[in-house]
Design a protein around this motif. Structure first.
Motif, PDB file in Angstrom:
ATOM      1  N   ARG A   1      -4.932  24.467 -19.835  1.00  0.00           N
ATOM      2  CA  ARG A   1      -5.085  23.035 -19.566  1.00  0.00           C
ATOM      3  C   ARG A   1      -5.204  22.838 -18.065  1.00  0.00           C
ATOM      4  NH1 ARG A   1       0.569  23.341 -20.694  1.00  0.00           N
ATOM      5  NH2 ARG A   1       1.806  22.514 -18.990  1.00  0.00           N
ATOM      6  N   GLU A   2      -5.579  21.647 -17.662  1.00  0.00           N
ATOM      7  CA  GLU A   2      -5.675  21.351 -16.237  1.00  0.00           C
ATOM      8  C   GLU A   2      -4.460  20.558 -15.798  1.00  0.00           C
ATOM      9  OE1 GLU A   2      -9.197  19.880 -14.284  1.00  0.00           O
ATOM     10  OE2 GLU A   2     -10.448  20.870 -15.782  1.00  0.00           O
ATOM     11  N   GLU A   3      -3.985  20.882 -14.612  1.00  0.00           N
ATOM     12  CA  GLU A   3      -2.898  20.151 -13.980  1.00  0.00           C
ATOM     13  C   GLU A   3      -3.243  20.077 -12.500  1.00  0.00           C
ATOM     14  OE1 GLU A   3       1.428  21.536 -13.160  1.00  0.00           O
ATOM     15  OE2 GLU A   3       1.384  20.680 -15.189  1.00  0.00           O
ATOM     16  N   ASN A   4      -3.319  18.873 -11.955  1.00  0.00           N
ATOM     17  CA  ASN A   4      -3.723  18.666 -10.552  1.00  0.00           C
ATOM     18  C   ASN A   4      -5.094  19.274 -10.270  1.00  0.00           C
ATOM     19  OD1 ASN A   4      -1.225  17.391 -10.054  1.00  0.00           O
ATOM     20  ND2 ASN A   4      -0.274  19.365  -9.635  1.00  0.00           N
ATOM     21  N   ASP A   5      -6.022  19.092 -11.204  1.00  0.00           N
ATOM     22  CA  ASP A   5      -7.407  19.564 -11.094  1.00  0.00           C
ATOM     23  C   ASP A   5      -7.555  21.078 -11.015  1.00  0.00           C
ATOM     24  OD1 ASP A   5      -8.422  16.946 -11.190  1.00  0.00           O
ATOM     25  OD2 ASP A   5      -8.130  16.695  -9.029  1.00  0.00           O
ATOM     26  N   LEU A   6      -6.537  21.813 -11.440  1.00  0.00           N
ATOM     27  CA  LEU A   6      -6.600  23.278 -11.491  1.00  0.00           C
ATOM     28  C   LEU A   6      -6.100  23.747 -12.847  1.00  0.00           C
ATOM     29  CD1 LEU A   6      -5.183  24.211  -7.981  1.00  0.00           C
ATOM     30  CD2 LEU A   6      -7.548  24.480  -8.763  1.00  0.00           C
ATOM     31  N   PRO A   7      -6.611  24.883 -13.319  1.00  0.00           N
ATOM     32  CA  PRO A   7      -6.135  25.395 -14.608  1.00  0.00           C
ATOM     33  C   PRO A   7      -4.676  25.849 -14.539  1.00  0.00           C
ATOM     34  CG  PRO A   7      -8.088  26.603 -13.875  1.00  0.00           C
ATOM     35  CD  PRO A   7      -7.672  25.706 -12.766  1.00  0.00           C
ATOM     36  N   LEU A   8      -3.965  25.564 -15.590  1.00  0.00           N
ATOM     37  CA  LEU A   8      -2.605  26.053 -15.794  1.00  0.00           C
ATOM     38  C   LEU A   8      -2.621  26.763 -17.140  1.00  0.00           C
ATOM     39  CD1 LEU A   8       0.446  26.147 -15.041  1.00  0.00           C
ATOM     40  CD2 LEU A   8       0.693  24.045 -16.361  1.00  0.00           C
ATOM     41  N   PHE A   9      -2.050  27.952 -17.189  1.00  0.00           N
ATOM     42  CA  PHE A   9      -2.056  28.756 -18.403  1.00  0.00           C
ATOM     43  C   PHE A   9      -0.645  28.853 -18.948  1.00  0.00           C
ATOM     44  CE2 PHE A   9      -5.464  29.959 -15.611  1.00  0.00           C
ATOM     45  CZ  PHE A   9      -6.560  29.797 -16.436  1.00  0.00           C
ATOM     46  N   GLU A  10      -0.557  28.864 -20.256  1.00  0.00           N
ATOM     47  CA  GLU A  10       0.738  28.892 -20.929  1.00  0.00           C
ATOM     48  C   GLU A  10       0.685  29.922 -22.055  1.00  0.00           C
ATOM     49  OE1 GLU A  10       3.219  25.776 -23.700  1.00  0.00           O
ATOM     50  OE2 GLU A  10       1.982  24.972 -22.078  1.00  0.00           O
ATOM     51  N   LEU A  11       1.742  30.699 -22.139  1.00  0.00           N
ATOM     52  CA  LEU A  11       1.914  31.630 -23.253  1.00  0.00           C
ATOM     53  C   LEU A  11       3.151  31.166 -23.999  1.00  0.00           C
ATOM     54  CD1 LEU A  11       1.017  34.213 -24.723  1.00  0.00           C
ATOM     55  CD2 LEU A  11       2.592  35.462 -23.245  1.00  0.00           C
ATOM     56  N   PRO A  12       2.963  30.356 -25.057  1.00  0.00           N
ATOM     57  CA  PRO A  12       4.118  29.871 -25.811  1.00  0.00           C
ATOM     58  C   PRO A  12       4.919  31.041 -26.372  1.00  0.00           C
ATOM     59  CG  PRO A  12       2.118  28.706 -26.458  1.00  0.00           C
ATOM     60  CD  PRO A  12       1.697  29.864 -25.609  1.00  0.00           C
ATOM     61  N   PHE A  13       6.233  30.864 -26.423  1.00  0.00           N
ATOM     62  CA  PHE A  13       7.080  31.942 -26.937  1.00  0.00           C
ATOM     63  C   PHE A  13       6.711  32.275 -28.378  1.00  0.00           C
ATOM     64  CE2 PHE A  13      10.757  33.327 -29.410  1.00  0.00           C
ATOM     65  CZ  PHE A  13      10.955  34.546 -28.799  1.00  0.00           C
ATOM     66  N   ALA A  14       6.643  33.563 -28.660  1.00  0.00           N
ATOM     67  CA  ALA A  14       6.424  34.062 -30.015  1.00  0.00           C
ATOM     68  C   ALA A  14       7.282  35.316 -30.173  1.00  0.00           C
ATOM     69  CB  ALA A  14       4.954  34.385 -30.240  1.00  0.00           C
ATOM     70  N   GLU A  15       7.946  35.431 -31.285  1.00  0.00           N
ATOM     71  CA  GLU A  15       8.860  36.547 -31.551  1.00  0.00           C
ATOM     72  C   GLU A  15       8.166  37.904 -31.393  1.00  0.00           C
ATOM     73  OE1 GLU A  15      12.599  37.737 -31.939  1.00  0.00           O
ATOM     74  OE2 GLU A  15      12.113  35.624 -32.224  1.00  0.00           O
ATOM     75  N   GLN A  16       6.889  37.984 -31.788  1.00  0.00           N
ATOM     76  CA  GLN A  16       6.185  39.269 -31.713  1.00  0.00           C
ATOM     77  C   GLN A  16       5.907  39.711 -30.267  1.00  0.00           C
ATOM     78  OE1 GLN A  16       4.678  36.563 -33.183  1.00  0.00           O
ATOM     79  NE2 GLN A  16       2.633  36.326 -32.367  1.00  0.00           N
ATOM     80  N   ASN A  17       6.131  38.835 -29.279  1.00  0.00           N
ATOM     81  CA  ASN A  17       5.914  39.200 -27.876  1.00  0.00           C
ATOM     82  C   ASN A  17       7.149  39.810 -27.219  1.00  0.00           C
ATOM     83  OD1 ASN A  17       3.331  38.262 -28.109  1.00  0.00           O
ATOM     84  ND2 ASN A  17       3.737  36.293 -27.151  1.00  0.00           N
ATOM     85  N   ILE A  18       8.222  39.949 -27.987  1.00  0.00           N
ATOM     86  CA  ILE A  18       9.463  40.538 -27.457  1.00  0.00           C
ATOM     87  C   ILE A  18       9.308  42.054 -27.409  1.00  0.00           C
ATOM     88  CG2 ILE A  18      11.927  40.933 -27.938  1.00  0.00           C
ATOM     89  CD1 ILE A  18      11.355  38.152 -26.909  1.00  0.00           C
ATOM     90  N   GLY A  19       9.642  42.632 -26.255  1.00  0.00           N
ATOM     91  CA  GLY A  19       9.606  44.085 -26.106  1.00  0.00           C
ATOM     92  C   GLY A  19      10.994  44.675 -26.195  1.00  0.00           C
TER      93      GLY A  19
END
Length: 143
Positions: A34-52
């Motif tokens: 998404r854009e925030e202050n005219d720049l892209p902002l990236f988000e990786l929502p928490f997901a259980e399968q991303n736990i190492g």
């Protein structure tokens, strides 16, 4: 619809699903752009399968690295207003602290862009942008 018009439509609507469709791994990870202050902002929502590390628990380092590399690719697509995906030449990642079992955010900065190569710096954080989880640098071959 030509690529420039598609990108402008995505920027106006805030719907970057067509951009994310260009990188299947970003979709697999669940990256949100998404854009925030005219720049892209990236988000990786928490997901259980991303736990190492399940004992801490902490995000897997490969997930953090993949997220940052995809954020840089998406940032370049956004900045160049082209749906052509750059190719990674090299990627260097520094882990600064454990990624907690929560949402991860990232911003990218194009430090140099020529006709054929772009250099990008990426920062990932969770609760406080001034306390990064990881930083990375990469070079990309532009089409």
């Amino acid at each position: 619809m030509p690529q420039l018009e598609q990108m402008q439509a995505a920027k106006e609507s805030g719907d970057y699903s067509a951009v994310l469709d260009q990188i299947p791994y970003a979709k697999l990870l669940g990256v949100v752009m998404r854009e925030e202050n005219d720049l892209p902002l990236f988000e990786l929502p928490f997901a259980e399968q991303n736990i190492g590390n399940t004992h801490l628990p902490a995000l897997h380092g490969g997930v953090i690295g993949g997220f940052l590399e995809n954020a840089a690719l998406l940032h370049l697509i956004w900045a160049r207003e082209s749906f052509e995906v750059p190719r990674t030449i090299d990627f260097s990642l520094d882990f600064l602290r454990s990624g907690k079992a929560q949402t991860l955010f990232a911003r990218c900065d194009i430090t140099r862009q020529g006709k054929r190569v772009a250099n990008v710096r990426m920062t990932a954080w969770q609760e406080d942008e001034s306390k990064p989880v990881a930083v990375a640098r990469a070079h990309f071959l532009l089409s």
